[in-house]
Enzyme design. Structure first.
Site, PDB file in Angstrom:
ATOM      1  N   ASP A  11     -73.926  -9.326  60.156  1.00  0.00           N
ATOM      2  CA  ASP A  11     -74.330 -10.048  59.186  1.00  0.00           C
ATOM      3  C   ASP A  11     -75.365  -9.565  58.536  1.00  0.00           C
ATOM      4  OD1 ASP A  11     -75.337 -12.136  57.633  1.00  0.00           O
ATOM      5  OD2 ASP A  11     -75.945 -13.365  59.460  1.00  0.00           O
ATOM      6  N   LYS A  72     -80.545  -6.280  49.037  1.00  0.00           N
ATOM      7  CA  LYS A  72     -79.135  -6.932  48.858  1.00  0.00           C
ATOM      8  C   LYS A  72     -78.852  -7.381  47.560  1.00  0.00           C
ATOM      9  CE  LYS A  72     -76.108 -10.328  51.315  1.00  0.00           C
ATOM     10  NZ  LYS A  72     -75.921 -11.174  52.253  1.00  0.00           N
ATOM     11  N   GLU A 176     -69.095 -14.268  54.430  1.00  0.00           N
ATOM     12  CA  GLU A 176     -70.041 -14.894  55.397  1.00  0.00           C
ATOM     13  C   GLU A 176     -69.389 -16.359  55.944  1.00  0.00           C
ATOM     14  OE1 GLU A 176     -74.033 -12.982  53.540  1.00  0.00           O
ATOM     15  OE2 GLU A 176     -73.615 -14.978  53.241  1.00  0.00           O
ATOM     16  N   ASP A 200     -73.435 -22.629  53.668  1.00  0.00           N
ATOM     17  CA  ASP A 200     -73.918 -21.213  54.082  1.00  0.00           C
ATOM     18  C   ASP A 200     -75.050 -21.052  53.346  1.00  0.00           C
ATOM     19  OD1 ASP A 200     -75.209 -19.133  55.299  1.00  0.00           O
ATOM     20  OD2 ASP A 200     -73.339 -17.673  54.933  1.00  0.00           O
TER      21      ASP A 200
END
Length: 580
Positions: A11, A72, A176, A200
């Site tokens: 993850d 990211k 995800e 999420d």
């Protein structure tokens, strides 16, 4: 027992990352060297070498310009769109635009050095790879890496490139929310067909997806998200407020002091977490700036008021994903929340109210669900023999529409958003001029009708086909989106057939194969330097331990030594301490 081909699920988070392993029919979340099950997505550069994870974060206040986090958010973004407009101003490190790409500039071993975002992410992936290898006692080369469901082609390709640089064979780039749905299926194997919404929200992004889950088959109906709405944004909101209050009260602007801002950010993050379980929290930082302390009480109501604009954006992806899935709130059987930011009470209140007061499903560990699902997917792809892995299947969708620019400038659709992947679209193109030597196809991602209003995915130059009068060349172009959501283009000259292969020169604005190979070699060099530095530190600690031990022993058994021997032992110990 050693696995023949160990594969882990990673993850890859904006603020924290987690790694899981599926074996013996269950998922195990692996702990790092500090014994923690999640690792900060943070890399620090110093005079002596690199620091990763917890070590990098712990020294950030003293070395903020050279401590990189949130990389990211830079992945796969070209010049002018490197991040949200406010991001570069909030980061203490320098983000440059060079040759159309964003790069991070830091001071490393006394010299200025710039890194691609893929390199920074590769360092984080490499660190997680080492965590898995230390746990298993063997090399780990295969992994499933997760990304937000709304990541586009460029961001997915950049993530895959980062994996290659880190020496990882990325088996799948997995959404995800899809990973979380697999983890949910693991906990609910026999519930019959259900429509499940996975919400999420982590440190950097929000994703919402609707799934149809039946007998282990996880089918994505629709997906949506916000790439710049996460826990970091709520932290930034609180930091900005307290900086303004400090300026009003003390006439001091701390925005240019990286160390002060980092310390304030850390305190604000702790206060935000506390407000998830308490009605009031205190932000306290001693000697924040020029000897001035900061102490402020923040109530939950005040925090929610400060972040009202952010909270207003929370339900937009949920509304959109239900609209795309053609489902109403009442047709959703379960609303599952994952991601650390879903612990904020206001987030849960908004979701519960939207779904008519229905309780949210909190069966999954908010921090570990995505890594668990990724580990399950890795086991499925490596054909794990356990019944759990064999009975699960994930069917994903394209996160954004794909099309080409027509001669009129409009967007000619090829693949619609939320279409099942992998998928293939074939179109026939022809030339506009006599004896045209090549043909340029511009491919875009987005939902706008005018091509240039969408995101330019890439330019594909077709060469090597037979020259012919205008309109006589017929080129059959195949657009293939694989299970990772990444586009490949193939072309065939329909007049000459396979006898005359058409060369497709893909220019997607990403790293070339040569660059990736060079960066992979540099990554290995950095790892070798890290190992040498760790060995040096371990040897130094061993010598220090030996010196203290000898000194302590000589004092305990002083009477058994001659005066000359005692003097020599003390001298040797002093020499060791002086050298150290």
């Amino acid at each position: 027992p050693a696995l023949s081909r160990p594969a882990v699920g990673i993850d890859l988070g904006t603020t924290k990352s987690c790694v899981g392993l599926f074996r013996d029919g269950r998922v195990e979340i692996l702990s790092n060297r500090q014994g923690l099950r999640s690792t900060p997505s943070c890399v620090a550069f110093t005079e002596s070498g690199r620091l990763l994870g917890e070590e990098a974060k712990s020294q950030a206040a003293l070395n903020s310009p050279n401590t990189v986090f949130g990389a990211k958010r830079l992945l796969g973004r070209v010049s002018g769109a490197a991040a949200a407009p406010q991001d570069p101003h909030r980061w203490p490190f320098l983000v440059l635009q060079a040759e159309g790409d964003a790069r991070v500039q830091v001071s490393y071993k006394g010299a200025e050095k710039s890194f691609f975002p893929e390199e920074i992410v590769a360092m984080i992936l490499g660190h997680l790879k080492e965590v898995a290898e230390e746990h298993l006692g063997q090399a780990v080369t295969h992994a499933v890496v997760t990304v937000p469901a709304h990541f586009n082609d460029s961001q997915r390709q950049a993530t895959r490139d980062a994996g290659v640089i880190a020496g990882i064979n990325v088996l799948r780039i997995l959404n995800e929310t899809t990973a979380a749905a697999l983890a949910y299926s693991l906990h609910h194997p026999d519930n019959g067909e259900r429509n499940v919404l996975i919400f999420d929200m982590g440190g950097g992004a929000l994703s919402a997806s609707v799934f149809s889950i039946d007998k282990g088959v996880v089918e994505v109906k629709a997906t949506a998200g916000d790439s710049h709405l996460g826990g970091d944004d709520f932290d930034n909101c609180l930091v900005s407020f307290l900086m303004e209050e400090f300026l009003k009260k003390h006439r001091e602007n701390i925005s240019h002091d990286g160390r002060a801002v980092w310390r304030l950010r850390t305190a604000c993050e702790a206060a935000k977490r506390a407000l998830s379980s308490c009605q009031k929290a205190t932000v306290s930082v001693d000697c924040l700036y020029r000897g001035i302390d900061l102490q402020a009480d923040i109530t939950r109501a005040q925090f929610e008021h400060l972040c009202a604009k952010l909270f207003q954006r929370v339900l937009r992806p949920v509304e959109r994903v239900l609209r795309d899935a053609k489902l109403s709130q009442s047709q959703i059987d379960d609303v599952v929340v994952v991601g650390a930011s879903t612990r904020m009470p206001r987030i849960r209140e908004l979701l519960q109210d939207f779904f008519g007061g229905r309780p949210l499903n909190q069966c999954l560990n908010a921090d570990e669900a995505v890594a668990s699902g990724a580990a399950v997917q890795a086991a499925i792809l490596l054909e794990d023999r356990s019944d759990v892995a064999r009975n699960l299947l994930a069917l994903d969708v394209a996160s954004v529409s794909l099309g080409v620019e027509a001669s009129t400038g409009k967007m000619h659709g090829l693949v619609k958003r939320n279409a099942a992947i992998p998928t293939v679209a074939t179109r026939t193109f022809t030339t506009l001029h006599d004896h045209q030597p090549d043909l340029l196809i511009r491919t875009y991602e987005g939902e706008r009708s005018i091509a240039k209003e969408n995101h330019l995915l890439g330019r594909f130059l077709l060469k090597g086909f037979s020259p012919a009068p205008r309109g006589m060349s017929l080129l059959e172009v195949t657009f293939y989106i694989d299970a990772d959501g990444i586009l490949s283009v193939f072309a065939l000259d329909k007049i000459m057939g396979s006898a005359n292969p058409v060369i497709v020169d893909a220019r997607k604005g990403r790293l070339s194969k040569e660059q990736i190979l060079r960066l992979a070699e540099e990554h290995e060099k950095y790892r070798a330097e890290d190992r040498a530095q760790k060995w040096k530190l371990a040897t130094k600690n061993y010598l220090q331990s030996c010196a203290f031990s000898v000194k302590r022993t000589s004092e305990d058994i002083l009477n058994y030594f001659t005066l000359q021997a005692k003097k020599k032992m003390v001298e040797k110990c002093q020499q060791a301490f002086s050298w150290l």
